[in-house]
Design a protein around this motif. Structure first.
Motif, PDB file in Angstrom:
ATOM      1  N   SER A  48       2.145   6.028  -3.026  1.00  0.00           N
ATOM      2  CA  SER A  48       3.133   4.960  -2.885  1.00  0.00           C
ATOM      3  C   SER A  48       3.944   4.812  -4.171  1.00  0.00           C
ATOM      4  O   SER A  48       3.736   5.518  -5.153  1.00  0.00           O
ATOM      5  CB  SER A  48       2.436   3.639  -2.554  1.00  0.00           C
ATOM      6  N   ASP A 104       3.900   2.084  -5.981  1.00  0.00           N
ATOM      7  CA  ASP A 104       3.329   0.941  -6.693  1.00  0.00           C
ATOM      8  C   ASP A 104       3.461   1.068  -8.204  1.00  0.00           C
ATOM      9  O   ASP A 104       3.602   0.076  -8.920  1.00  0.00           O
ATOM     10  CB  ASP A 104       1.843   0.779  -6.338  1.00  0.00           C
ATOM     11  N   ALA A 108      -0.999   1.213 -12.093  1.00  0.00           N
ATOM     12  CA  ALA A 108      -1.165   1.919 -10.813  1.00  0.00           C
ATOM     13  C   ALA A 108      -1.097   3.426 -11.061  1.00  0.00           C
ATOM     14  O   ALA A 108      -0.254   3.902 -11.830  1.00  0.00           O
ATOM     15  CB  ALA A 108      -0.082   1.492  -9.839  1.00  0.00           C
TER      16      ALA A 108
END
Length: 603
Positions: free
Chosen positions: A180, A182, A189
């Motif tokens: 992702s 993030d 992250a």
């Protein structure tokens, strides 16, 4: 309609009831348009015919055509179950994966097939080959037993995480993280995975078995045994095809072999690899002739990339969770793949001029004299080209015996959009006409598709006069799909090397070039559009149709076997250490003349 009996026939009295059996050849002339067709019934029965005796005429059923430019041609009928005639005689140049698959499917359909292979005998050379879901569907359609035997030796990769990792930011622990965005908002992250490939999802879309690998020697052994069960003497080793002469419509082809002998066939199939002798004859090339700068070789183009390859046994923390990973970074990429039994196969791709030779290309079989500097540690050389990269790359390289490393310059070929793969009674298939970059793992898959489609075209050929049309029909059916796959394979290499870089991140300075920003902005498009569309297209050729629950059943059975065999190998290596022995990634075998034949990198 006119009936014209042949003068020579034989009538034999069968019983006192005057029932007679007639072995007679009669000609039915059906005149229509500009052609007259000749049909030859084989048997007839007559009642109440007086006995007579005449000599019997034995002849192969023929169809004669007359018409524009072909006034006296005579063509033989080709047999099939419930169809008169003789078997189609096929010569196949090359006993690789494509050639042997074509041989098996043709033999199963009653063709008289002979394979002419350059190697003196079958030997266990060649590294793992990837079969994607489309190729597995074709194998199952060709032969259930073949499919079952392949599955027994198969290692599934497409059921696990596969995709692109950040070669600089992967933290070295082989952790499983998501892909992702993030990390844009949270500096803690993980950014290890750039994007993952939807291999399982696309296979499930069509109900197909999952992508994986099989050792090329295992595959060839299976194909050889299945072919020999139908025709024990189907292959002639150590005597490759060197040239041929096509004799025109319906008149077959004469094949010139390396030992000076000749052979006759109705069809010649050129499946003799990227440096094809059949293609050289068809297109007027000179086998393996290179330009002075090595950027052209027998009509093929240097891709701009050289690849180093190796294999090791290594239990990484993510071994059972990942199939294959592509680590990207500036001007290069590094690929690892699980190939079964605890083994990890790796490739390191570099943008270097052709002829930048460092390593031999006969891993497990060649001497180190073929290495540019026999004393150089090639693992250390490759590590020096990945300075600053993730410890995950170095962990794999450090576990690899230096003497096992090999190298190959990569060549491919532009699609033959304006020149057919067939000419007269000869046809090309596989790497002989459409070699491609290995990035999508479709080289062997497309050869398998070729074998299936070519055989299907020839199955429907009822006479020798229709062979040329059947071969052109094969070209028309395959050229669009193969050209698209060639384009996608080359595009993948060019993008990763020339357009991709370490993705931009607001939390560090690892990716600050224009390519880094471009790579970052590519991410959602790749993840949600390009990769799903690409793999959905690749898997869209599946002649079996959906296989229902079978793919999941096969995967569950395999997982238990895979863990058991891998753990046994991990224990062996822990006790005995790594060894460099094993089948070569590139080398096939020694030819009778002692020449070491090179083929394109395995796909």
């Amino acid at each position: 309609i006119a009936f014209q009996p042949i003068a020579s026939c034989n009538l034999e009295r069968v019983s006192e009831s005057k029932t007679m059996k007639l072995s007679i050849t009669a000609i039915l002339l059906i005149v229509g348009g500009s052609h007259a067709f000749v049909v030859t019934p084989k048997f007839a029965s007559l009642n109440n015919v007086s006995p007579l005796s005449m000599s019997t005429v034995e002849q192969t059923p023929t169809i004669q055509t007359t018409g524009d430019g072909d006034d006296t041609a005579s063509y033989e009928l080709l047999s099939r179950p419930a169809r008169p005639g003789r078997p189609l005689k096929v010569a196949i140049a090359g006993g690789g994966v494509g050639g042997l698959t074509a041989a098996l499917y043709m033999l199963k359909n009653g063709f008289d097939v002979t394979v002419y292979e350059k190697t003196a005998a079958f030997a266990r050379f060649g590294g793992p080959i990837q079969f994607a879901s489309n190729a597995l569907s074709v194998l199952k359609e060709i032969d259930e037993t073949l499919f079952d035997r392949v599955m027994e030796k198969f290692t599934f990769t497409g059921t696990r995480a596969c995709g692109i990792k950040d070669g600089l930011r992967a933290d070295g622990s082989f952790r499983m993280t998501n892909d992702s965005l993030d990390y844009l908002f949270n500096k803690d992250a993980p950014a290890d995975w750039f994007v993952k490939f939807p291999l399982k999802e696309c296979a499930d879309l069509y109900g197909l078995p999952y992508t994986g690998v099989i050792d090329r020697p295992d595959l060839q052994e299976i194909l050889l045994e299945e072919c020999a069960a139908i025709k024990p003497d189907f292959i002639q080793n150590g005597n490759p095809v060197q040239s041929y002469v096509s004799h025109g419509k319906g008149k077959g082809v004469t094949i010139m072999l390396a030992d000076g002998s000749t052979a006759e066939a109705d069809v010649l199939v050129g499946s003799d690899g990227i440096w094809s002798a059949v293609r050289a004859d068809m297109y007027g090339e000179e086998v393996k002739k290179s330009s002075p700068d090595l950027k052209k070789r027998q009509g093929c183009n240097y891709s701009g990339y050289t690849v180093f390859a190796g294999e090791t046994v290594l239990k990484t923390p993510d071994y059972y969770e990942t199939g294959y990973k592509v680590y990207i970074g500036p001007q290069r990429y590094f690929v690892t793949s699980d190939v079964g039994d605890g083994r990890i196969q790796w490739y390191a791709f570099f943008a270097l001029p052709p002829g930048s030779k460092k390593a031999p290309s006969g891993w497990g079989g060649s001497t180190r004299d073929s290495q540019a500097d026999p004393e150089e540690n090639l693992v250390e050389y490759i590590k020096s080209l990945h300075e600053g990269w993730s410890d995950e790359v170095f962990a794999v390289l450090d576990a690899t015996p230096p003497e096992s490393v090999e190298q190959r310059d990569l060549y491919d070929r532009s699609p033959e959009l304006f020149r057919s793969w067939a000419k007269g009674n000869a046809v090309l298939m596989g790497d002989a006409v459409h070699p491609m970059m290995p990035n999508l793992g479709q080289g062997g898959c497309q050869a398998i598709e070729d074998a299936y489609v070519l055989t299907e075209c020839l199955i429907n050929t009822k006479s020798t006069g229709k062979i040329e049309n059947a071969l052109q029909d094969f070209y028309r059916k395959r050229i669009v799909r193969v050209s698209i796959v060639q384009f996608l394979s080359r595009l993948a290499s060019d993008l990763i090397i020339n357009a991709f870089d370490t993705p931009w991140s607001p939390h560090d300075n690892l990716g600050k070039s224009w390519k880094s920003y471009l790579t970052f902005f590519w991410k959602p498009l790749l993840q949600y559009a390009i990769f799903p569309g690409q793999f959905a297209y690749l898997y869209s050729y599946f002649p079996t149709g959906s296989m229902g629950d079978l793919p999941n059943i096969l995967n569950e059975k395999w997982k238990k076997q895979h863990e058991k065999s891998s753990e046994e190998e991990f224990k062996r290596v822990a006790a005995e250490g790594q060894s460099a022995g094993g089948p070569s990634f590139f080398k096939t075998a020694e030819v009778t003349a002692g020449e070491k034949e090179e083929e394109p990198v395995m796909q």
